[in-house]
Design a protein around this motif. Structure first.
Motif, mmCIF file in Angstrom:
data_model
loop_
_atom_site.group_PDB
_atom_site.id
_atom_site.type_symbol
_atom_site.label_atom_id
_atom_site.label_comp_id
_atom_site.label_asym_id
_atom_site.label_seq_id
_atom_site.Cartn_x
_atom_site.Cartn_y
_atom_site.Cartn_z
ATOM 1 N N LEU A 8 0.965 -1.272 -0.009
ATOM 2 C CA LEU A 8 0.042 -0.024 0.181
ATOM 3 C C LEU A 8 0.846 1.259 0.011
ATOM 4 O O LEU A 8 0.256 2.487 -0.252
ATOM 5 C CB LEU A 8 -0.786 0.051 1.306
ATOM 6 C CG LEU A 8 -2.213 -0.890 1.161
ATOM 7 C CD1 LEU A 8 -2.734 -1.181 2.507
ATOM 8 C CD2 LEU A 8 -3.302 -0.116 0.211
ATOM 9 N N GLY A 9 2.192 1.090 0.347
ATOM 10 C CA GLY A 9 3.082 2.328 0.116
ATOM 11 C C GLY A 9 3.115 3.185 1.637
ATOM 12 O O GLY A 9 3.492 4.149 1.650
ATOM 13 N N PHE A 10 2.494 2.516 2.540
ATOM 14 C CA PHE A 10 2.519 3.014 4.079
ATOM 15 C C PHE A 10 3.922 2.983 4.647
ATOM 16 O O PHE A 10 4.294 1.885 4.601
ATOM 17 C CB PHE A 10 1.225 2.493 5.187
ATOM 18 C CG PHE A 10 0.103 2.583 4.543
ATOM 19 C CD1 PHE A 10 -0.424 3.113 3.525
ATOM 20 C CD2 PHE A 10 -0.990 2.274 5.616
ATOM 21 C CE1 PHE A 10 -1.578 3.481 3.078
ATOM 22 C CE2 PHE A 10 -2.397 2.202 5.271
ATOM 23 C CZ PHE A 10 -2.656 2.639 4.178
ATOM 24 N N GLU A 11 4.406 3.913 5.149
ATOM 25 C CA GLU A 11 5.944 3.963 5.400
ATOM 26 C C GLU A 11 5.720 4.030 7.041
ATOM 27 O O GLU A 11 6.671 3.172 7.603
ATOM 28 C CB GLU A 11 6.632 5.216 4.783
ATOM 29 C CG GLU A 11 6.934 4.636 3.422
ATOM 30 C CD GLU A 11 7.702 5.748 2.483
ATOM 31 O OE1 GLU A 11 8.185 6.805 3.332
ATOM 32 O OE2 GLU A 11 8.051 5.683 1.515
ATOM 33 N N THR A 12 5.342 5.023 7.622
ATOM 34 C CA THR A 12 5.156 5.080 9.031
ATOM 35 C C THR A 12 3.955 5.036 9.472
ATOM 36 O O THR A 12 2.924 5.631 8.995
ATOM 37 C CB THR A 12 5.942 6.336 9.496
ATOM 38 O OG1 THR A 12 5.563 7.434 8.670
ATOM 39 C CG2 THR A 12 7.266 6.272 9.768
ATOM 40 N N PRO A 13 3.497 4.382 10.563
ATOM 41 C CA PRO A 13 1.964 4.473 11.118
ATOM 42 C C PRO A 13 1.960 5.727 11.614
ATOM 43 O O PRO A 13 2.677 6.382 11.938
ATOM 44 C CB PRO A 13 2.115 3.243 12.281
ATOM 45 C CG PRO A 13 3.510 3.110 12.432
ATOM 46 C CD PRO A 13 4.526 3.450 11.382
ATOM 47 N N SER A 14 0.466 5.943 11.386
ATOM 48 C CA SER A 14 0.101 7.225 12.016
ATOM 49 C C SER A 14 -0.099 7.367 13.681
ATOM 50 O O SER A 14 0.093 6.135 13.966
ATOM 51 C CB SER A 14 -1.448 7.738 11.351
ATOM 52 O OG SER A 14 -2.284 6.830 11.994
ATOM 53 N N GLU A 15 -0.078 8.129 14.122
ATOM 54 C CA GLU A 15 -0.385 8.262 15.361
ATOM 55 C C GLU A 15 -1.497 7.271 16.252
ATOM 56 O O GLU A 15 -1.177 6.427 17.120
ATOM 57 C CB GLU A 15 -0.560 9.666 16.296
ATOM 58 C CG GLU A 15 -0.322 9.723 17.507
ATOM 59 C CD GLU A 15 -0.570 11.257 18.340
ATOM 60 O OE1 GLU A 15 -0.296 12.168 17.431
ATOM 61 O OE2 GLU A 15 -0.593 11.473 19.285
ATOM 62 N N VAL A 16 -2.630 7.493 15.469
ATOM 63 C CA VAL A 16 -3.682 6.355 16.025
ATOM 64 C C VAL A 16 -3.353 5.173 15.680
ATOM 65 O O VAL A 16 -3.701 4.336 16.710
ATOM 66 C CB VAL A 16 -5.054 7.034 15.577
ATOM 67 C CG1 VAL A 16 -5.219 6.606 14.015
ATOM 68 C CG2 VAL A 16 -6.272 6.200 15.965
ATOM 69 N N GLN A 17 -2.745 4.800 14.756
ATOM 70 C CA GLN A 17 -2.387 3.501 14.436
ATOM 71 C C GLN A 17 -1.388 2.733 15.440
ATOM 72 O O GLN A 17 -1.182 2.009 16.154
ATOM 73 C CB GLN A 17 -1.679 3.136 13.109
ATOM 74 C CG GLN A 17 -2.936 3.587 12.072
ATOM 75 C CD GLN A 17 -2.266 3.776 10.491
ATOM 76 O OE1 GLN A 17 -1.098 3.808 10.220
ATOM 77 N NE2 GLN A 17 -3.247 3.923 9.603
ATOM 78 N N GLU A 18 -0.143 3.675 15.721
ATOM 79 C CA GLU A 18 0.811 3.354 16.821
ATOM 80 C C GLU A 18 0.388 3.181 18.214
ATOM 81 O O GLU A 18 0.653 2.356 18.782
ATOM 82 C CB GLU A 18 1.690 4.706 16.643
ATOM 83 C CG GLU A 18 2.998 4.472 17.157
ATOM 84 C CD GLU A 18 4.078 5.638 16.752
ATOM 85 O OE1 GLU A 18 5.236 5.294 16.452
ATOM 86 O OE2 GLU A 18 3.316 6.560 16.863
ATOM 87 N N LYS A 19 -0.736 3.910 18.377
ATOM 88 C CA LYS A 19 -1.323 3.598 19.640
ATOM 89 C C LYS A 19 -2.068 2.627 19.831
ATOM 90 O O LYS A 19 -2.506 1.783 20.715
ATOM 91 C CB LYS A 19 -2.055 4.754 20.339
ATOM 92 C CG LYS A 19 -0.977 6.029 20.675
ATOM 93 C CD LYS A 19 -1.816 7.431 21.022
ATOM 94 C CE LYS A 19 -0.742 8.428 21.721
ATOM 95 N NZ LYS A 19 -1.493 9.619 21.766
ATOM 96 N N THR A 20 -2.994 2.561 18.897
ATOM 97 C CA THR A 20 -4.023 1.444 18.636
ATOM 98 C C THR A 20 -3.636 0.077 18.393
ATOM 99 O O THR A 20 -4.209 -1.151 18.950
ATOM 100 C CB THR A 20 -5.261 1.823 17.692
ATOM 101 O OG1 THR A 20 -5.617 3.176 17.914
ATOM 102 C CG2 THR A 20 -6.505 1.009 17.763
ATOM 103 N N ILE A 21 -3.191 -0.416 17.420
ATOM 104 C CA ILE A 21 -2.429 -1.538 16.952
ATOM 105 C C ILE A 21 -1.975 -2.215 17.827
ATOM 106 O O ILE A 21 -2.467 -3.622 18.306
ATOM 107 C CB ILE A 21 -1.858 -1.570 15.770
ATOM 108 C CG1 ILE A 21 -2.756 -0.874 14.491
ATOM 109 C CG2 ILE A 21 -1.585 -2.754 15.305
ATOM 110 C CD1 ILE A 21 -2.001 -0.582 13.149
ATOM 111 N N PRO A 22 -0.913 -2.018 18.781
ATOM 112 C CA PRO A 22 -0.146 -2.885 19.717
ATOM 113 C C PRO A 22 -1.362 -3.136 20.933
ATOM 114 O O PRO A 22 -1.398 -4.245 21.529
ATOM 115 C CB PRO A 22 0.467 -2.187 20.201
ATOM 116 C CG PRO A 22 0.908 -0.775 19.065
ATOM 117 C CD PRO A 22 -0.033 -0.771 18.671
#
Ligand code: ADP
Ligand code: MG
Length: 581
Positions: free
Chosen positions: A20-34
């Motif tokens: 998809l070409g996503f390079e870095t997780p966005s803030e909400v992704q960084e906090k939510t996914i783990p």
């Protein structure tokens, strides 16, 4: 190295992320996914649109469900059909390496039997709008009694749209022990009620004002007279030949009206609002995504969360009632690392709102001037020149060149270029030549500069007590018709068959213009400036009236000219010339 790798996602999901070409997780992704990967919990996540919430719940859900099973394990509720389809597509992309994954979209306006069939084939994930979902549950076409995960996406919007009862009813068919994940841009009372009612001890994640796009969006406003909104919009469009924009109006009616006018004036426009059939909405969205439509005129609800790539401009034809909505609007542009422009067309009385919005978005607006006619002609000419410069020669025309060459045998290159460009330039020139300045006059404009002690104008109007007016009614009538502020009309003096009133001189042109062609109960209402005015102002009054009439004449003449141009001009309509790709 892909920073997503630190979040705990499996290799095939990471591969999809790379694709998809996503390079870095966005803030909400960084906090939510783990968080969602590491434990079973309820979650409330607050983040603006455009912050990548779909991936924030989509990836954990894909990792946690059992693809080998055909049981429905995840349910995602979203407010509109467009969003429902968008989420479905997005999740399919995330799960492209999940063999046997079936994500089914359930929404109104399409065949319920087809959707039921898809579910029957074993949909592990259902993405649904509340209305249709409830319908399918009642008809026993879906079974959500064994789901592990329920997502309420754009919860604030779902509640705004009155889906509370539907959501309640849908959730009552789901097991107690599931996890509920709620995503919302804002946290109004209704959302916290939902959180309390349907969730136990939810983990809360709030992402500041950060928006993937927001730092890439600049904000501009244009101050115009209230009757000049539409011409101003057209100028903004003409001044940006490669525009690919969403235009927001406040009501469905205005949305439809503005879109119709644009289409009539030769633009590639379309309307998106709740009064259209699902089929019509689908068509419009499809054309917009394909860039066949250059300007999508939409209501806030219909366009909420819509993610179309490369939108260059968001134009606020009118400001939204609630300033929070502005963030959603401007978030349609400046996505995926691109820059975007959010433009606001306002009248004097709305200027205060800009201040409040600035406070909210923590960014400054730039006050810009609506481009003058000649600036637009120049922009269009240059855009055409660049387009021609970049056009690849189609050698199919070689066969026909002999005749054409003969015609231009004696023309110099210079003349040829001039003639060639005149075809397009003259069209714009005729339209914009002597077009009026649309920018609202500055506080103390030329009308008052010679007479600074008295910057109000007194008017005579040929209605009075006989017509049922007292001073209050007349004041209301004038204020409403002229769309002026609370105290803009004063010293109202109502006689039997006529009356007098004052406005600030700034409003003089507007008052005269408005009543230059206004009928009430079949009778023309006339307004004149009272004789008390000094001579210089009288002269200016006359001039002003002529001016405005002339430019109006030009406007409609220009328009006619344009449309007849289209008919004459070898099947080329403006839209095609202006098409982006
Ligand atoms: P939201 O639901 O918060 O409004 P979306 O989930 O619709 O946001 O995502 C907005 C856009 O950003 C989508 O086009 C999505 O593909 C893209 N996106 C999501 N996460 C990332 C990321 N980490 N990097 C780059 N683009 C992303
Ligand atoms: Mg979303």
């Amino acid at each position: 190295m892909n920073v997503f790798q630190t979040l705990g996602l499996e290799a095939h999901l990471l591969q999809a992320i790379t694709d998809l070409g996503f390079e870095t997780p966005s803030e909400v992704q960084e906090k939510t996914i783990p968080t969602l990967l590491s434990k079973e919990c309820d979650l409330v996540a607050l983040a603006q649109t455009g912050t990548g919430k779909t991936a924030a719940f989509g990836f954990p859900m894909l990792q946690k469900i059992n693809i080998e099973s055909r049981t429905t394990q995840g349910l995602i509720l979203s407010p509109t059909r467009e969003l429902c389809l968008q989420i479905t597509n997005e999740i399919k992309l995330y799960g492209k390496y999940c063999k046997g994954l079936n994500v089914t979209a359930i929404y109104g306006g399409a065949s319920i039997t087809d959707q039921a069939k898809n579910v029957k084939r074993g949909a592990q994930i259902i993405v649904a709008t509340p209305g249709r979902m409830k319908d399918m549950i009642n008809r026993r076409l879906v079974d959500i009694s064994k789901i592990d995960y329920a997502v309420l996406d754009e919860a604030d919007e779902m509640l705004n749209m009155g889906f509370f009862e539907d959501i309640k009813s849908i959730l009552s068919h789901t097991p107690e022990e599931k996890s509920t994940w709620l995503f919302s841009a804002t946290m109004p009372k209704e959302v916290s009620i939902i959180a309390k009612k349907f969730m136990s001890n939810p983990t809360e994640i709030t992402v500041g004002h950060k928006n993937i796009g927001s730092k890439n969006v600049s904000h501009e406003f244009y101050l115009v007279g209230s009757r000049d909104r539409y011409p101003a919009l057209k100028r903004l469009a003409d001044a940006n030949p490669n525009i690919f924009a969403v235009i927001f109006c406040r009501t469905k009616r205005d949305t439809q009206k503005v879109a119709e006018k644009l289409i009539e004036d030769g633009y590639n426009a379309g309307a998106l609002h709740g009064d259209l059939s699902q089929n019509q909405r689908d068509l419009v969205m499809k054309s917009f995504r394909n860039k066949q439509i250059q300007m999508l005129v939409a209501t806030d609800v219909a366009a909420r969360g819509i993610d179309v790539d490369d939108i260059t401009h968001v134009i606020n034809y009118q400001l939204p009632d609630e300033i929070e909505t502005y963030t959603h609007r401007s978030g349609r542009t400046g996505r995926a690392g691109k820059t975007g422009l959010s433009m606001v067309i306002i009248t004097k009385s709305e200027q205060r709102k800009i201040k409040s919005i600035e406070k909210m978005i923590q960014k400054q607006f730039v006050k810009k001037e609506i481009p003058q006619g000649m600036e637009i002609c120049e922009v269009q000419l240059k855009a055409l020149a660049h387009k021609i410069h970049e056009t690849e020669i189609n050698h199919k025309i070689d066969n026909y060149l002999e005749e054409i060459n003969a015609l231009f045998e004696n023309a110099s290159k210079e003349d040829l270029i001039k003639k060639f460009f005149s075809v397009e330039f003259t069209r714009f020139y005729n339209y914009y030549d002597k077009a009026k300045n649309l920018n609202a006059p500055k506080g103390n404009d030329n009308f008052s500069e010679k007479n600074e002690t008295d910057n109000s104008a007194r008017f005579f109007i040929n209605i009075g007590k006989k017509d049922g007016y007292d001073w209050m009614r007349l004041k209301d009538f004038l204020r409403d018709s002229l769309e002026l502020g609370q105290d803009a009309v004063f010293k109202v003096d109502v006689k039997d068959s006529f009356s007098f009133f004052n406005t600030e001189t700034v409003h003089m042109p507007k008052v005269l213009e408005f009543f230059s062609d206004f009928k009430q109960n079949g009778r023309y209402i006339n307004v004149e400036i009272t004789e008390k005015q000094d001579r210089s102002r009288q002269r200016r009054k006359g001039k002003r009236r002529n001016d405005s009439q002339k430019s109006r004449g030009n406007f409609s003449k220009g328009r006619k000219q344009r449309s007849s141009d289209f008919k004459k001009g070898s099947g080329h309509s403006r839209p095609r010339r202006n098409r982006r790709r």
